[in-house]
Design an enzyme around this catalytic site. Structure first.
Site, PDB file in Angstrom:
ATOM      1  N   HIS A  66       0.832  -1.199   0.000  1.00 48.34           N
ATOM      2  CA  HIS A  66       0.000   0.000   0.000  1.00 48.34           C
ATOM      3  C   HIS A  66       0.870   1.253   0.000  1.00 48.34           C
ATOM      4  CE1 HIS A  66      -3.761  -2.009   0.410  1.00 48.34           C
ATOM      5  NE2 HIS A  66      -3.625  -2.374   1.663  1.00 48.34           N
ATOM      6  N   ASP A  91     -18.201 -12.857  -6.108  1.00 49.93           N
ATOM      7  CA  ASP A  91     -18.942 -13.847  -5.304  1.00 49.93           C
ATOM      8  C   ASP A  91     -18.112 -15.094  -5.056  1.00 49.93           C
ATOM      9  OD1 ASP A  91     -21.103 -12.176  -5.079  1.00 49.93           O
ATOM     10  OD2 ASP A  91     -22.230 -13.088  -6.726  1.00 49.93           O
ATOM     11  N   GLY A 143     -18.083  -4.707  -3.146  1.00 53.84           N
ATOM     12  CA  GLY A 143     -17.280  -4.571  -4.359  1.00 53.84           C
ATOM     13  C   GLY A 143     -17.991  -3.838  -5.477  1.00 53.84           C
TER      14      GLY A 143
END
Length: 302
Positions: A103, A234, A265
């Site tokens: 990150h 999913d 999402g």
């Protein structure tokens, strides 16, 4: 290194480490500076791939999709090894081809990455959805770095006194944008989260083809379509709910280290979480902070 705990007048509390005038996640290893030095000098390999994102920008989704393409398998790879949080020797011992993540903003990535010695995949998400998704994530984990309401959180997110890994969303985005514009040695693929979602909804393999081409791997169209199906939101959420989603590194956050990374999402959830006043403040701060950015970046907020 300084461990900072800021509490505002309403009791909202944020905790982070400060090093070299920048803010870092509390879980950044050690005194931060030593870890950053190890990252800077990390020995890269030509077939390495470094995934770079600001938190809550599609990290796990893109990692698993790209990892399937890289390895030629449909296996769920869970959570990537993150350079600022993991013992660097563990990443160093990984078998090739490696894919790992950070990150961190551009100034703190490995020197070899800056020199084009490995491939970089950089994913950018619109800041409103990234901010709201991060707030939900922090509210679900144990030993959280933020305790409080959305108002206090948003004030922190819009400032430089935020949890991030070396800077706010604004600093992170500007430094990566400047690097892409100024450093011709970067071997980088720039992806937008919203474009990935749009094409996924349209059942298009366009971005998967882009990733495969960038990684220079030969994967037929039938396999890439299977990657698209297997790496759907999913399916990844279901896999993450199994033991494959557990991580020893993150056990202190609860659920055997299975972090609450898969929410919805979607694009545009910020509309259900920000008030009109908060959204107007966000737009005002965005304009102020990004006005001096090299080039322009447009976002899809719907």
């Amino acid at each position: 290194m300084e461990l900072v705990e800021n509490t505002d007048g309403q009791g909202n509390t944020i905790i982070f480490k400060r090093c070299m005038g920048r803010t870092f996640d509390r879980d950044t290893r050690g005194n931060v500076k030593d870890q950053l030095d190890k990252i800077a000098s990390f020995q890269t390999r030509p077939d390495d791939v470094l995934l770079c994102t600001f938190p809550r920008s599609g990290t796990h989704w893109v990692f698993n999709m790209a990892r399937m393409i890289q390895t030629g398998t449909l296996q769920y790879s869970g959570t990537p090894e993150m350079m600022e949080f993991q013992d660097i020797s563990i990443i160093d011992r990984m078998g090739s081809p490696r894919m790992f993540h950070t990150h961190l903003p551009y100034p703190f990535i490995p020197k070899g990455a800056m020199e084009g010695q490995l491939k970089i995949i950089y994913v950018l998400r619109n800041p409103k959805d990234a901010a709201c998704s991060y707030f939900t994530f922090l509210s679900k984990v144990e030993n959280t770095c933020y305790r409080g309401n959305m108002e206090g959180y948003l004030n922190a997110f819009l400032s430089e006194e935020f949890i991030g890994s070396g800077g706010s969303w604004f600093t992170h985005t500007k430094e990566w944008n400047s690097a892409m514009a100024a450093n011709p040695d970067l071997n980088i693929l720039f992806l937008r989260f919203e474009d990935l979602k749009k094409l996924a909804n349209e059942r298009s393999v366009k971005n998967i083809l882009r990733i495969a081409s960038f990684l220079k791997v030969d994967r037929d169209e039938e396999f890439l379509k299977k990657v698209e199906e297997t790496a759907s939101f999913d399916n990844l959420k279901k896999e993450h709910a199994t033991s494959a989603g557990e991580s020893e590194l993150w056990k202190h956050l609860g659920d055997n280290g299975r972090m609450p990374i898969y929410k919805k999402g979607i694009v545009g959830e910020w509309k259900t979480m920000l008030t009109v006043a908060q959204n107007e403040k966000f737009d005002r701060v965005y304009k102020e902070k990004m006005m001096d950015m090299t080039g322009e970046i447009s976002f899809s907020y719907d």
